[in-house]
Design a protein around this motif. Structure first.
Motif, PDB file in Angstrom:
ATOM      1  N   ALA A   1      30.957 -49.577  15.719  1.00 21.63           N
ATOM      2  CA  ALA A   1      31.844 -48.890  16.192  1.00 21.63           C
ATOM      3  C   ALA A   1      31.063 -48.052  17.517  1.00 21.63           C
ATOM      4  O   ALA A   1      31.459 -47.707  18.416  1.00 21.63           O
ATOM      5  N   PHE A   2      29.887 -47.714  16.987  1.00 22.94           N
ATOM      6  CA  PHE A   2      28.964 -47.303  17.935  1.00 22.94           C
ATOM      7  C   PHE A   2      28.586 -47.913  19.315  1.00 22.94           C
ATOM      8  O   PHE A   2      28.487 -47.464  20.596  1.00 22.94           O
ATOM      9  N   ASP A   3      28.543 -49.099  19.034  1.00 20.30           N
ATOM     10  CA  ASP A   3      28.217 -50.137  20.101  1.00 20.30           C
ATOM     11  C   ASP A   3      29.491 -49.928  21.177  1.00 20.30           C
ATOM     12  O   ASP A   3      29.419 -50.045  22.450  1.00 20.30           O
ATOM     13  N   ARG A   4      30.730 -50.089  20.631  1.00 24.58           N
ATOM     14  CA  ARG A   4      32.157 -50.064  21.121  1.00 24.58           C
ATOM     15  C   ARG A   4      32.053 -48.688  22.134  1.00 24.58           C
ATOM     16  O   ARG A   4      32.482 -48.759  23.208  1.00 24.58           O
ATOM     17  N   ILE A   5      31.838 -47.741  21.294  1.00 23.74           N
ATOM     18  CA  ILE A   5      31.973 -46.446  22.114  1.00 23.74           C
ATOM     19  C   ILE A   5      31.020 -46.040  22.989  1.00 23.74           C
ATOM     20  O   ILE A   5      31.269 -45.607  24.366  1.00 23.74           O
TER      21      ILE A   5
END
Length: 543
Positions: free
Chosen positions: A76-80
């Motif tokens: 999710a950190f890649d996405r945000i």
């Protein structure tokens, strides 16, 4: 079936326990378009204790573990990060180098400097308006979600005003008086009257009917005030298990545990159990968003993944990985919900880093020389001078079956006193983790000494005999029993290629991820202090 209606019809609560009712929640009837630099909805997600190192653990597992459950390697950190901005924030409290969760949450919530361990007050001790209170003043709905206790330091910082974080009975009263629309967490013990400890009392019988046996009923209040009864008078739907939460509507108080919710390992082991009664952090977040989003004027929601911090305090790397996976799952849901919206700002950060965690190369288990096919190594073997860590270690960390806390409290301490031996501790540890210890190592974990930091009457330093830390003992302040977990971490450190510097917090700046309206998130992409985050988030709230 709706608990509020059941309770009203059955007359389970005595009228003497009820206060005058407040007006029910009113949702706005007109939608309003936010300005370009504002957002109708603000969701702040706090990973308690989640420094860059903890995020690094998740990233290493997702991208390098041979059998990672994140099969595409994308967190999710890649996405945000791909869709927003990244900044760095200093966390310190007023006139301090290091911060605790109460002061840090207060600074994130109010945009003002706070003193150590205070709740919802500025550095001079005056009540400070929080972003949650500002949102309510603007007609928005508000919510708090945590996998710890709803009265714990982080959620308290957004909706309570107290001189010290330990005043959880008073914090519960503040949360209720603040009329937070959705509260989902643990901590029932601060909401029920002291008389509930009597199995024959009317209060106990009423609570047993309400909770359906889902939550341990034991009060830590010093009075007979019944905040559950008061919540009903304030028109809250009550929830004490997953089914009740799913049936609740509009205003919800969900208390799913006596204290904290189960840790990340337990959650991962039970989430697919059809008999499960405790919601996951993701499920609580989903319920909160779906409920709060009914308000046309928008909402503010704080979600805390709070047990990252606890794993860090006890230097429990395997459990911390599971806590980061819980955070990842929850953040992925929030990002999915916000993906099709241009009116929502998501802010993800930590209150501080805990433990001084890191993978490190070592002199233990040096690598063997090996041949490589490349031309550079035609006349040489590949033989690094040190052990730089095997990626298979990541899978072994994930395979941990019980937290260090459960190893000691639920298993070892449950043995009779004569069975609490180094041999039995080694047996339990070796059954629950992939990093085995010997009986001699277990004996070191169980060794004790006279408390070198004894302080009479102190909450954590008043035991005269404590686990023997030897090195940096002043930084392992949760002495009684808990330090056995830190000692266990030291014994397996070489196998894990892991180092921990402390059992408390560090002042390592934390990362800040934001996604939302471009002009609203622009200020977050720099070097900040947590007061800046609070101020920018409040400025982004659309009127």
């Amino acid at each position: 079936m709706n608990i509020r209606n059941i309770t009203a019809g059955a007359g389970l609560l005595a009228s003497s326990l009820l206060l005058a009712a407040c007006a029910p929640l009113q949702f706005g009837s007109q939608s309003s378009e936010p300005e370009a630099d504002q957002a109708k909805n603000v969701i702040m997600i706090i990973g308690d204790g989640m420094g860059p190192q903890q995020i690094g653990l998740l990233l290493a597992y997702a991208k390098q573990a041979p059998n990672s459950v994140i099969t595409d390697g994308i967190t999710a950190f890649d996405r945000i990060a791909d869709n927003g901005r990244i900044g760095v924030s200093m966390t310190h409290a007023n006139d301090n180098l290091i911060v605790d969760s109460a002061a840090s949450a207060t600074q994130l919530a109010t945009g003002q400097l706070a003193g150590a361990e205070m709740i919802g007050a500025n550095a001079d001790g005056y009540t400070a308006e929080s972003i949650l209170e500002r949102a309510k003043r603007l007609g928005k709905s508000t919510g708090l979600v945590s996998d710890t206790r709803i009265t714990h330091a982080t959620p308290a910082g957004f909706a309570a005003h107290q001189s010290h974080r330990s005043l959880e009975n008073e914090i519960a009263e503040d949360l209720l008086n603040n009329d937070v629309d959705v509260m989902l967490s643990g901590g029932l013990r601060y909401w029920i009257p002291q008389s509930a400890n009597d199995a024959q009392s009317e209060a106990r019988q009423q609570l047993e009917a309400l909770t359906e046996g889902s939550v341990r009923i034991k009060s830590k209040r010093k009075d007979d005030r019944n905040l559950i009864a008061e919540a009903l008078q304030k028109d809250y739907d009550l929830a004490f298990n997953l089914e009740q939460m799913n049936q609740a509507d509009d205003k919800i108080l969900g208390l799913f545990a006596y204290s904290a919710l189960p840790n990340g390992i337990v959650e991962s082991q039970t989430k697919n159990d059809p008999e499960r009664t405790i919601p996951t952090l993701k499920e609580m977040s989903e319920k909160a968003i779906s409920t709060l989003a009914k308000n046309d004027k928008g909402f503010f929601l704080m979600i805390e993944a709070g047990q990252i911090d606890w794993a860090g305090h006890y230097n429990d790397t395997g459990t911390m990985l599971h806590e980061m996976l819980r955070m990842n799952e929850t953040l992925n849901y929030v990002l999915d919900w916000a993906a099709s919206r241009d009116d929502t700002m998501v802010v993800v950060t930590a209150d501080h880093e805990t433990g001084g965690f890191g993978f490190s190369y070592s002199a233990n288990n040096l690598p063997h020389a090996m041949d490589l096919p490349g031309d550079v190594f035609e006349d040489h073997q590949f033989k690094p001078a040190f052990n730089f860590g095997d990626v298979a270690t990541l899978d072994k960390l994930y395979e941990q079956k019980a937290s260090y806390g459960d190893i000691f409290y639920s298993q070892f301490d449950a043995l009779s006193e004569d069975e609490q031996t180094p041999a039995n501790l080694a047996r339990i540890v070796n059954a629950e983790t992939s990093f085995e210890i010997t009986e001699a190592q277990a004996a070191r974990v169980l060794a004790t000494e006279d408390n070198p930091y004894y302080a009479e009457g102190h909450s954590y330093l008043s035991s005269k005999t404590v686990p023997k830390m030897d090195v940096n003992g002043a930084f392992f302040v949760y002495q009684t029993d808990d330090n056995r977990q830190n000692l266990l971490a030291r014994e397996v450190a070489e196998q894990q290629n892991v180092v921990w510097s402390t059992g408390t917090h560090t002042n390592t700046p934390v990362l800040v991820f934001t996604q939302g309206p471009a002009e609203a998130i622009e200020p977050f992409g720099s070097i900040l202090h947590h007061t800046d985050i609070g101020q920018h988030a409040m400025e982004a709230l659309a009127d």
